[in-house]
Design an enzyme around this catalytic site. Sequence first.
Site, PDB file in Angstrom:
ATOM      1  N   SER A  16       0.804  -1.272  -0.117  1.00 42.92           N
ATOM      2  CA  SER A  16      -0.019  -0.119   0.181  1.00 42.92           C
ATOM      3  C   SER A  16       1.126   1.277  -0.016  1.00 42.92           C
ATOM      4  O   SER A  16       2.096   1.129  -0.087  1.00 42.92           O
ATOM      5  CB  SER A  16      -0.886  -0.011   1.321  1.00 42.92           C
ATOM      6  OG  SER A  16      -0.142   0.085   2.390  1.00 42.92           O
ATOM      7  N   ILE A  18       3.095   4.275  -0.329  1.00 43.34           N
ATOM      8  CA  ILE A  18       4.291   4.585  -1.254  1.00 43.34           C
ATOM      9  C   ILE A  18       4.931   3.367  -2.057  1.00 43.34           C
ATOM     10  O   ILE A  18       5.259   3.690  -3.051  1.00 43.34           O
ATOM     11  CB  ILE A  18       5.304   5.246  -0.162  1.00 43.34           C
ATOM     12  CG1 ILE A  18       5.011   6.722   0.275  1.00 43.34           C
ATOM     13  CG2 ILE A  18       6.901   5.381  -1.018  1.00 43.34           C
ATOM     14  CD1 ILE A  18       5.780   7.301   1.237  1.00 43.34           C
ATOM     15  N   SER A 141      11.947  10.318   6.680  1.00 41.39           N
ATOM     16  CA  SER A 141      10.906  11.341   6.833  1.00 41.39           C
ATOM     17  C   SER A 141      11.475  12.607   7.084  1.00 41.39           C
ATOM     18  O   SER A 141      12.681  12.558   7.692  1.00 41.39           O
ATOM     19  CB  SER A 141       9.974  10.981   8.019  1.00 41.39           C
ATOM     20  OG  SER A 141       8.953  11.966   8.111  1.00 41.39           O
ATOM     21  N   TYR A 154       8.295   7.940  16.604  1.00 41.83           N
ATOM     22  CA  TYR A 154       8.512   7.940  15.227  1.00 41.83           C
ATOM     23  C   TYR A 154       9.969   8.482  15.005  1.00 41.83           C
ATOM     24  O   TYR A 154      10.602   8.201  14.002  1.00 41.83           O
ATOM     25  CB  TYR A 154       7.259   8.388  14.566  1.00 41.83           C
ATOM     26  CG  TYR A 154       7.181   8.557  13.050  1.00 41.83           C
ATOM     27  CD1 TYR A 154       7.364   7.447  12.287  1.00 41.83           C
ATOM     28  CD2 TYR A 154       7.326   9.799  12.191  1.00 41.83           C
ATOM     29  CE1 TYR A 154       7.392   7.500  10.824  1.00 41.83           C
ATOM     30  CE2 TYR A 154       7.446   9.969  11.118  1.00 41.83           C
ATOM     31  CZ  TYR A 154       7.221   8.811  10.386  1.00 41.83           C
ATOM     32  OH  TYR A 154       7.461   8.561   8.916  1.00 41.83           O
ATOM     33  N   LYS A 158      13.397   7.366  13.028  1.00 38.13           N
ATOM     34  CA  LYS A 158      13.700   7.789  11.974  1.00 38.13           C
ATOM     35  C   LYS A 158      15.167   8.672  11.984  1.00 38.13           C
ATOM     36  O   LYS A 158      15.987   8.558  11.058  1.00 38.13           O
ATOM     37  CB  LYS A 158      12.654   9.009  11.429  1.00 38.13           C
ATOM     38  CG  LYS A 158      11.397   8.116  10.891  1.00 38.13           C
ATOM     39  CD  LYS A 158      11.337   7.316   9.703  1.00 38.13           C
ATOM     40  CE  LYS A 158      10.130   6.525   9.353  1.00 38.13           C
ATOM     41  NZ  LYS A 158      10.346   5.731   8.194  1.00 38.13           N
TER      42      LYS A 158
END
Length: 264
Positions: A16, A18, A141, A154, A158
Site C-alpha cells: 500500500s 508509497i 521522513s 517515530y 527515523k
Amino acid sequence: MKSINGKVIWITGASSGIGEALAYELDKKNCKLILSSRKEELLQQVKNNCSHPKNVRILPLDVTNFEAMPQKGREAISFFGHVDVLINNAGISQRSLIMETDFEVYQKLMDVDYLGTVAVTKAILPHFVERKSGHIATVSSLMGMFSSPYRSGYCGAKHALHGFFDSLRMEHEKDGIAVTMVLPGFIATDVAKNALKGDGSAQNKDDDATKNGMPVSELAQKLIKAIEKKKMESYIGRKEILAIYIKRFFPKLLHKIILKSQVR
C-alpha cells in the site's frame, strides 16, 4: 545509475501507500520487482495491477522477524539471480504524547522502523558487496531531521536510520554501493490512519496535512529520480521541506513554528 529501467528492485512495505505507488511507476520502466510486506493478499493485488505481472515476484515478509531475514535475502536474490536496488519502505508512524505512550509502543516503532530496516539491509548487503554494485534507498521522513509533538517514538526511529545509513555509505562506497535517504513531507497515504496511539492501537483517522499532501504517485516519481541521480538525501514534499533549512540555520525559529502549528 543513469537509468533504473530494467533493474531488479526489492521493495518492502509494498502492499500500500508509497511502496504500492513505487511498484506501479517502476513497472512502467520494465523493472523486475520483488514486493514484500506482511499482507500477501494485498501484494497479489498490487502484482495483478501491474502491466507486466510476469516481472513481479511476491516475497511475504515481516521485518520484525529478524532471524528469518538472511533466508529472505537469499530468496529475493533467487528470483532473478541478483538484486540491483533495495528500497526500504516498511514502516509505521505514531500520534501520542510521551506521557501517554506505553513503552511497548516505542519498542514496536524501533523494531519496525529502525531494526527491521537494518535487518533487511544486512540481508542483502553481502550480495551487493560481492557484486561491487548496489543501491539502498531508505524512506525516512522529514521527522528524521527534526521533531514534532506526538511523534517522539517515530522521530527517534527515523533519526536512528540516518545515523546507521550515513555510516553504511561511508563504509561501502569503496564497494560501489550507493545510499539514498528519502525524506518525504506530507504525502496523501494512510500513514496517519495507521499511526499508533499511546496504547498501541491504530489512530484510525486521517489528518488534514496528510490528506491534502502530495499525491503518492508524484512522490514515487521523484523518489525514482533521486535513485537515478544517486542523491545522498532527497527532500520530497511541498512547502514543509523548508523546515529542513530553517532547522539548519534558525533552530529556535523552527521550534516556535512547530509549537504554534500544533500539527498532529
